[in-house]
Design a protein around this motif. Structure first.
Motif, PDB file in Angstrom:
ATOM      1  N   MET A   1       6.697  11.311  16.154  1.00  0.00           N
ATOM      2  CA  MET A   1       6.102  12.194  14.892  1.00  0.00           C
ATOM      3  C   MET A   1       6.238  11.247  13.668  1.00  0.00           C
ATOM      4  SD  MET A   1       7.847  15.536  13.300  1.00  0.00           S
ATOM      5  CE  MET A   1       7.288  15.974  11.627  1.00  0.00           C
ATOM      6  N   THR A   2       5.110  11.273  13.141  1.00  0.00           N
ATOM      7  CA  THR A   2       5.142  10.528  11.883  1.00  0.00           C
ATOM      8  C   THR A   2       4.888  11.545  10.575  1.00  0.00           C
ATOM      9  OG1 THR A   2       4.510   8.442  12.860  1.00  0.00           O
ATOM     10  CG2 THR A   2       4.092   8.598  10.357  1.00  0.00           C
ATOM     11  N   GLY A   3       5.376  11.388   9.590  1.00  0.00           N
ATOM     12  CA  GLY A   3       5.417  12.441   8.215  1.00  0.00           C
ATOM     13  C   GLY A   3       5.413  11.492   7.066  1.00  0.00           C
ATOM     14  N   ALA A   4       5.627  12.296   6.230  1.00  0.00           N
ATOM     15  CA  ALA A   4       6.044  11.900   4.674  1.00  0.00           C
ATOM     16  C   ALA A   4       7.028  11.049   4.582  1.00  0.00           C
ATOM     17  CB  ALA A   4       5.903  12.863   3.648  1.00  0.00           C
ATOM     18  N   ALA A   5       6.826   9.882   3.720  1.00  0.00           N
ATOM     19  CA  ALA A   5       8.015   8.986   3.608  1.00  0.00           C
ATOM     20  C   ALA A   5       9.244   9.533   2.989  1.00  0.00           C
ATOM     21  CB  ALA A   5       7.704   7.593   3.007  1.00  0.00           C
ATOM     22  N   THR A   6      10.476   9.014   3.250  1.00  0.00           N
ATOM     23  CA  THR A   6      11.639   9.141   2.355  1.00  0.00           C
ATOM     24  C   THR A   6      11.989   8.088   1.666  1.00  0.00           C
ATOM     25  OG1 THR A   6      13.033   8.751   4.168  1.00  0.00           O
ATOM     26  CG2 THR A   6      12.463  10.869   4.259  1.00  0.00           C
ATOM     27  N   ALA A   7      12.888   8.265   0.730  1.00  0.00           N
ATOM     28  CA  ALA A   7      13.387   7.395  -0.213  1.00  0.00           C
ATOM     29  C   ALA A   7      14.826   6.951  -0.103  1.00  0.00           C
ATOM     30  CB  ALA A   7      12.818   7.453  -1.520  1.00  0.00           C
ATOM     31  N   VAL A   8      15.376   6.124  -0.463  1.00  0.00           N
ATOM     32  CA  VAL A   8      16.601   5.878  -0.651  1.00  0.00           C
ATOM     33  C   VAL A   8      17.366   6.582  -2.025  1.00  0.00           C
ATOM     34  CG1 VAL A   8      18.637   4.223  -1.292  1.00  0.00           C
ATOM     35  CG2 VAL A   8      17.003   3.618   0.465  1.00  0.00           C
ATOM     36  N   ASP A   9      18.139   7.519  -1.744  1.00  0.00           N
ATOM     37  CA  ASP A   9      18.608   8.165  -2.860  1.00  0.00           C
ATOM     38  C   ASP A   9      20.024   7.838  -3.441  1.00  0.00           C
ATOM     39  OD1 ASP A   9      17.970  10.968  -4.445  1.00  0.00           O
ATOM     40  OD2 ASP A   9      20.097  11.154  -3.848  1.00  0.00           O
ATOM     41  N   HIS A  10      20.687   7.789  -2.739  1.00  0.00           N
ATOM     42  CA  HIS A  10      21.996   7.128  -3.070  1.00  0.00           C
ATOM     43  C   HIS A  10      22.894   6.404  -1.899  1.00  0.00           C
ATOM     44  CE1 HIS A  10      23.513  11.274  -2.677  1.00  0.00           C
ATOM     45  NE2 HIS A  10      24.704  10.731  -2.205  1.00  0.00           N
ATOM     46  N   LEU A  11      23.649   5.287  -2.352  1.00  0.00           N
ATOM     47  CA  LEU A  11      24.738   4.754  -1.269  1.00  0.00           C
ATOM     48  C   LEU A  11      26.032   5.612  -1.666  1.00  0.00           C
ATOM     49  CD1 LEU A  11      23.865   0.791  -1.857  1.00  0.00           C
ATOM     50  CD2 LEU A  11      22.798   2.326  -0.214  1.00  0.00           C
ATOM     51  N   VAL A  12      26.514   5.696  -0.504  1.00  0.00           N
ATOM     52  CA  VAL A  12      27.938   6.237  -0.510  1.00  0.00           C
ATOM     53  C   VAL A  12      29.270   5.218  -0.327  1.00  0.00           C
ATOM     54  CG1 VAL A  12      29.482   8.257   0.370  1.00  0.00           C
ATOM     55  CG2 VAL A  12      26.870   8.371   0.306  1.00  0.00           C
ATOM     56  N   VAL A  13      29.868   5.265  -1.233  1.00  0.00           N
ATOM     57  CA  VAL A  13      31.199   4.494  -1.104  1.00  0.00           C
ATOM     58  C   VAL A  13      32.470   5.348  -1.067  1.00  0.00           C
ATOM     59  CG1 VAL A  13      32.776   2.516  -2.367  1.00  0.00           C
ATOM     60  CG2 VAL A  13      30.318   2.250  -2.075  1.00  0.00           C
ATOM     61  N   ALA A  14      33.158   5.433   0.066  1.00  0.00           N
ATOM     62  CA  ALA A  14      34.356   6.309   0.170  1.00  0.00           C
ATOM     63  C   ALA A  14      35.582   5.588  -0.363  1.00  0.00           C
ATOM     64  CB  ALA A  14      34.466   6.750   1.602  1.00  0.00           C
ATOM     65  N   ALA A  15      36.364   6.252  -1.031  1.00  0.00           N
ATOM     66  CA  ALA A  15      37.441   5.794  -1.305  1.00  0.00           C
ATOM     67  C   ALA A  15      38.826   6.924  -1.011  1.00  0.00           C
ATOM     68  CB  ALA A  15      37.506   5.613  -2.752  1.00  0.00           C
ATOM     69  N   ALA A  16      39.918   6.141  -1.079  1.00  0.00           N
ATOM     70  CA  ALA A  16      41.092   6.895  -0.822  1.00  0.00           C
ATOM     71  C   ALA A  16      41.488   7.878  -1.984  1.00  0.00           C
ATOM     72  CB  ALA A  16      42.321   6.221  -0.247  1.00  0.00           C
ATOM     73  N   THR A  17      41.245   7.548  -3.065  1.00  0.00           N
ATOM     74  CA  THR A  17      41.470   8.106  -4.113  1.00  0.00           C
ATOM     75  C   THR A  17      40.253   7.835  -5.134  1.00  0.00           C
ATOM     76  OG1 THR A  17      42.754   6.708  -5.482  1.00  0.00           O
ATOM     77  CG2 THR A  17      43.783   8.334  -4.022  1.00  0.00           C
TER      78      THR A  17
END
Length: 222
Positions: A1-17
């Motif tokens: 299936m091919t549809g509308a494109a998506t875009a990078v919204d945000h990168l997620v950096v996980a931290a302990a605090t």
């Protein structure tokens, strides 16, 4: 299936605090992250930085951690934050763990992924108040909170109003390149993720960020 494109919204950096995340950002990227907020639904809080560039407009960096002052949520937290392996890893240093992709047709992309054998989760409404006004969005979340394809299958989000980058000042950072490893070809066809390269080996995510002192490359786990 091919549809509308998506875009990078945000990168997620996980931290302990969140304090650890701020210190990592200052040492690694050379800037102090801007304000974020609390997510009552998930028991997390964050700090944000604008990453917008010509290749990835309206993109940002999210540094996220479990909020010690929040009650435990009724479901697993997003981005695998409850998983012991991730908690052990970020106890040492924050880490790039995921990318969230922006969709204007969330339901279509969700069913497209299901059709090609992936279960991206159900749409969940979320929001938070900011000094610039309320942010509201729908996001696809799996009931178990796990990330698919080692984090290379983006979590999909659809904003209901203003995008958060509209109120973010220039951070001095810009996302120059993002490559993924482990996203199957049929899922790539569904998402048509703009500007993103795909590799046959290496970590699930690699992001090149322009900083005031030069380019920095962030990698997720292989």
């Amino acid at each position: 299936m091919t549809g509308a494109a998506t875009a990078v919204d945000h990168l997620v950096v996980a931290a302990a605090t969140l304090e650890q995340g701020v210190a990592w950002c200052e040492a690694t990227l050379g800037v102090t992250p801007g304000p974020g907020g609390r997510h009552a639904l998930m028991g997390t809080h964050n700090r944000l930085l604008n990453l917008g560039s010509a290749a990835f407009p309206h993109s940002y960096l999210e540094i996220i951690a479990i909020d010690p002052e929040a009650p435990p949520p009724e479901r697993p937290r997003w981005f695998g934050l409850d998983e012991p392996a991730l908690q052990a890893r970020i106890a040492q240093t924050p880490a790039l763990v995921h990318v969230v992709a922006r969709s204007a047709m969330l339901d279509m992309h969700r069913w497209g992924l299901i059709t090609v054998g992936h279960q991206p989760g159900d749409p969940v409404k979320a929001g938070r108040d900011t000094p610039a006004g309320r942010l509201e969005w729908q996001i696809l979340l799996r009931p178990d909170g796990t990330l698919l394809c080692g984090g290379a299958l983006p979590t999909l989000i659809q904003w209901s109003g203003p995008h958060p980058t509209q109120a973010m000042p220039d951070s001095g950072l810009a996302l120059q390149a993002l490559s993924l490893h482990g996203l199957p070809p049929r899922a790539r066809e569904v998402l048509r993720l703009r500007g993103v390269a795909h590799r046959e080996e290496g970590p699930a995510l690699s992001a090149v960020i322009r900083t005031p002192t030069g380019e920095v490359t962030l990698h997720s786990a292989a």
